[in-house]
Design an enzyme around this catalytic site. Structure first.
Site, PDB file in Angstrom:
ATOM      1  N   ASN A 116       2.847   0.668 -19.028  1.00 47.81           N
ATOM      2  CA  ASN A 116       2.870   1.675 -20.220  1.00 47.81           C
ATOM      3  C   ASN A 116       4.056   1.356 -21.053  1.00 47.81           C
ATOM      4  O   ASN A 116       5.031   1.991 -20.666  1.00 47.81           O
ATOM      5  CB  ASN A 116       2.635   3.211 -19.832  1.00 47.81           C
ATOM      6  CG  ASN A 116       2.531   4.291 -20.937  1.00 47.81           C
ATOM      7  OD1 ASN A 116       2.925   3.820 -22.239  1.00 47.81           O
ATOM      8  ND2 ASN A 116       2.146   5.323 -20.489  1.00 47.81           N
ATOM      9  N   HIS A 128      -4.233   2.955 -26.504  1.00 47.82           N
ATOM     10  CA  HIS A 128      -2.911   3.161 -25.861  1.00 47.82           C
ATOM     11  C   HIS A 128      -2.880   2.712 -24.376  1.00 47.82           C
ATOM     12  O   HIS A 128      -3.955   3.147 -23.716  1.00 47.82           O
ATOM     13  CB  HIS A 128      -2.415   4.412 -26.102  1.00 47.82           C
ATOM     14  CG  HIS A 128      -1.168   4.848 -24.981  1.00 47.82           C
ATOM     15  ND1 HIS A 128       0.080   3.835 -25.089  1.00 47.82           N
ATOM     16  CD2 HIS A 128      -0.687   5.773 -24.310  1.00 47.82           C
ATOM     17  CE1 HIS A 128       0.868   4.337 -24.574  1.00 47.82           C
ATOM     18  NE2 HIS A 128       0.510   5.515 -23.856  1.00 47.82           N
ATOM     19  N   CYS A 171       4.252   8.288 -27.136  1.00 50.41           N
ATOM     20  CA  CYS A 171       3.221   7.230 -27.094  1.00 50.41           C
ATOM     21  C   CYS A 171       2.276   7.133 -28.433  1.00 50.41           C
ATOM     22  O   CYS A 171       1.728   6.206 -28.689  1.00 50.41           O
ATOM     23  CB  CYS A 171       2.257   7.407 -25.664  1.00 50.41           C
ATOM     24  SG  CYS A 171       3.265   7.365 -24.332  1.00 50.41           S
TER      25      CYS A 171
HETATM   26  N1  ACO Z   1       1.985   5.461  -4.519  1.00 47.26           N
HETATM   27  C1  ACO Z   1       1.520   5.799  -3.462  1.00 47.26           C
HETATM   28  N2  ACO Z   1       0.870   7.350  -3.538  1.00 47.26           N
HETATM   29  C2  ACO Z   1       1.383   7.908  -4.859  1.00 47.26           C
HETATM   30  C3  ACO Z   1       1.906   7.163  -5.769  1.00 47.26           C
HETATM   31  C4  ACO Z   1       2.270   5.996  -5.667  1.00 47.26           C
HETATM   32  N3  ACO Z   1       3.018   5.260  -6.542  1.00 47.26           N
HETATM   33  N4  ACO Z   1       2.228   8.110  -6.664  1.00 47.26           N
HETATM   34  C5  ACO Z   1       1.695   9.431  -6.271  1.00 47.26           C
HETATM   35  N5  ACO Z   1       1.074   9.094  -5.128  1.00 47.26           N
HETATM   36  C6  ACO Z   1       0.517   9.909  -3.973  1.00 47.26           C
HETATM   37  C7  ACO Z   1       0.790  11.303  -4.426  1.00 47.26           C
HETATM   38  O1  ACO Z   1       2.196  11.786  -3.940  1.00 47.26           O
HETATM   39  C8  ACO Z   1      -0.302  12.126  -3.834  1.00 47.26           C
HETATM   40  O2  ACO Z   1      -0.107  12.289  -2.645  1.00 47.26           O
HETATM   41  P1  ACO Z   1      -0.428  13.734  -1.672  1.00 47.26           P
HETATM   42  O3  ACO Z   1      -2.056  13.851  -1.746  1.00 47.26           O
HETATM   43  O4  ACO Z   1       0.099  13.416  -0.329  1.00 47.26           O
HETATM   44  O5  ACO Z   1       0.321  14.751  -2.402  1.00 47.26           O
HETATM   45  C9  ACO Z   1      -1.515  11.454  -4.203  1.00 47.26           C
HETATM   46  O6  ACO Z   1      -0.896   9.922  -4.151  1.00 47.26           O
HETATM   47  C10 ACO Z   1      -2.586  11.628  -5.065  1.00 47.26           C
HETATM   48  O7  ACO Z   1      -1.666  11.954  -6.307  1.00 47.26           O
HETATM   49  P2  ACO Z   1      -2.481  12.190  -7.507  1.00 47.26           P
HETATM   50  O8  ACO Z   1      -1.332  12.794  -8.541  1.00 47.26           O
HETATM   51  O9  ACO Z   1      -3.564  12.961  -7.339  1.00 47.26           O
HETATM   52  O10 ACO Z   1      -3.036  10.805  -7.704  1.00 47.26           O
HETATM   53  P3  ACO Z   1      -3.786  10.386  -9.208  1.00 47.26           P
HETATM   54  O11 ACO Z   1      -5.093   9.730  -8.845  1.00 47.26           O
HETATM   55  O12 ACO Z   1      -3.860  11.646 -10.272  1.00 47.26           O
HETATM   56  O13 ACO Z   1      -2.780   9.232  -9.902  1.00 47.26           O
HETATM   57  C11 ACO Z   1      -1.593   8.966 -11.738  1.00 47.26           C
HETATM   58  C12 ACO Z   1      -1.550   9.522 -10.393  1.00 47.26           C
HETATM   59  C13 ACO Z   1      -1.771   7.493 -11.707  1.00 47.26           C
HETATM   60  C14 ACO Z   1      -0.009   9.297 -12.123  1.00 47.26           C
HETATM   61  C15 ACO Z   1      -2.564   9.595 -12.523  1.00 47.26           C
HETATM   62  O14 ACO Z   1      -2.752  11.067 -12.595  1.00 47.26           O
HETATM   63  C16 ACO Z   1      -2.536   9.171 -13.941  1.00 47.26           C
HETATM   64  O15 ACO Z   1      -2.430   8.249 -14.437  1.00 47.26           O
HETATM   65  N6  ACO Z   1      -2.119  10.261 -14.965  1.00 47.26           N
HETATM   66  C17 ACO Z   1      -1.919  10.010 -16.324  1.00 47.26           C
HETATM   67  C18 ACO Z   1      -0.274   9.428 -16.607  1.00 47.26           C
HETATM   68  C19 ACO Z   1      -0.020   8.984 -17.610  1.00 47.26           C
HETATM   69  O16 ACO Z   1      -0.759   7.917 -18.282  1.00 47.26           O
HETATM   70  N7  ACO Z   1       1.118   9.230 -18.144  1.00 47.26           N
HETATM   71  C20 ACO Z   1       1.637   8.775 -19.622  1.00 47.26           C
HETATM   72  C21 ACO Z   1       0.332   8.905 -20.379  1.00 47.26           C
HETATM   73  S1  ACO Z   1       1.298   9.697 -21.822  1.00 47.26           S
HETATM   74  C22 ACO Z   1       2.411   8.360 -22.386  1.00 47.26           C
HETATM   75  O17 ACO Z   1       1.929   7.490 -22.367  1.00 47.26           O
HETATM   76  C23 ACO Z   1       3.677   8.844 -22.297  1.00 47.26           C
END
Ligand code: ACO
Length: 327
Positions: A284, A254, A113
């Site tokens: 993204n 980004h 990214c």
């Molecule tokens: N729908 C419903 N529930 C979900 C989903 C979904 N799409 N995805 C995850 N969950 C669940 C998980 O399984 C978890 O359940 P559990 O508590 O029963 O285990 C719960 O939601 C909480 O999960 P978390 O991982 O704690 O959720 P979080 O608030 O951290 O959000 C997210 C997850 C959106 C992925 C966040 O961590 C994030 O945005 N991280 C950065 C990711 C990113 O931007 N990556 C790319 C950047 S680098 C690049 O651009 C290549």
């Protein structure tokens, strides 16, 4: 260095959050609240939509904006993670697609990214030393090819798209890159990774069974590292450029997750009106996200000549970059 022209392309096909709710245990509310994303675009390979196709469309728009012909380009820099094919590089495929006959050098950049900001920094050095006059910088990604469509943790986050920028020596008084900082924290390289499909782990039945040909991510680790690194890099480039946050006209981050953008904007007291945000429409798009946002804002008349643009990115590696450009 100045930006001579910009363009972008996104495929027509839209997948909204309700689509994911119909195939996975997720909902529009969850995705919107945690990411800010409402919909994303995806290529249709049956229609010949691949990275080089998106780049051709975006590059033609940037060339028209810069009032240049394809053969005026003397270097193509192409940021991409999953190319059309391993070789030839996708920049060479683009050269052919644009009908170029000048045999200019073509270089692909792999920095996930952050690749667009890596490319912008390389372009600045090559232009300021007088080596090249018209560099075509592409940020492009067909993320739908690395998405595991059964993994709700990742597949809702990404979209396909491409942004193109043409860069050359400044003819327009103040246009200049005022600061840039690039980094990579390889200690966290496993937080966002695609294990298989290349030299170390070719595709086998076992790989396909384990779905190792798709992206895997530790979302929370990436989230925390993103906020910390983006904020630190923005701080550093402001210091290098000897500017304070009030002198930044536009923040173009980004577009990974609205919560990440808001956390960084809050830190620098950038009001919402100063932030260019389109993650809700495209999700993204990896290294395409900044050049797409830049082109949309220029075409909408928001970004004006002489304004200070702060750009910041973060991605697999974990690579990161920030730059301040006087447009
Ligand atoms: N729908 C419903 N529930 C979900 C989903 C979904 N799409 N995805 C995850 N969950 C669940 C998980 O399984 C978890 O359940 P559990 O508590 O029963 O285990 C719960 O939601 C909480 O999960 P978390 O991982 O704690 O959720 P979080 O608030 O951290 O959000 C997210 C997850 C959106 C992925 C966040 O961590 C994030 O945005 N991280 C950065 C990711 C990113 O931007 N990556 C790319 C950047 S680098 C690049 O651009 C290549």
């Amino acid at each position: 260095m100045e930006i001579k022209g910009t363009g972008h392309f996104v495929p027509e096909k839209i997948l909204d959050n309700h689509y994911f709710a119909s195939i996975l245990d997720t909902s529009d509310e969850w995705i919107t609240e945690r990411t800010g994303i409402k919909e994303r675009r995806v290529c249709d390979p049956d229609k010949g939509e691949f990275p080089s196709y998106m780049a051709e469309m975006a590059a033609k728009r940037a060339l028209a904006a810069a009032n240049l012909e394809a053969n005026d380009i003397d270097l193509i820099l192409f940021s991409i993670t999953i190319p059309d094919m391993f070789f030839p590089n996708t920049s060479s495929v683009l050269q052919a697609r644009l009908g170029m006959t000048n045999q200019c050098p073509c270089l692909d950049i792999s920095a996930a990214c952050s690749g667009y900001l890596y490319g912008l920094t390389i372009a600045n050095s090559l232009i300021e030393t007088g080596t090249y006059q018209n560099i075509l910088l592409i940020g492009c990604e067909m993320t739908s090819r690395f998405n595991n469509w059964e993994d709700r943790n990742t597949c809702i986050l990404f979209g396909d798209g491409c942004g193109a920028t043409i860069l050359g020596p400044s003819t327009n008084g103040p246009s200049k890159m005022l600061a840039s900082q690039l980094s990579s924290d390889s200690s966290k390289r496993e937080a966002l990774i695609l294990y298989a499909g290349a030299a170390q782990k070719p595709i086998t039945e076992e790989v396909l069974k384990n779905k190792e040909q798709y992206v895997t991510m530790d979302g929370q680790q990436v989230f925390k590292a993103a906020v910390k690194t983006l904020a630190a890099n923005c701080e550093n480039v402001l210091k290098t450029a000897e500017l304070n946050h009030e002198q930044i006209d536009w923040f173009i981050p980004h577009q990974a997750n609205l919560r990440i953008i808001e956390a960084v904007a809050h830190r620098f007291k950038f009001p919402a009106e100063k932030c260019i945000i389109n993650v809700q429409k495209y999700a993204n798009t990896s290294s395409a996200s900044i050049p797409i946002a830049l082109d949309e804002a220029i075409r909408a008349g928001k970004i004006q000549r002489g304004q200070n643009l702060l750009m910041a990115a973060f991605g697999a590696g974990l690579t990161a970059g920030a730059a301040i450009l006087k447009y």
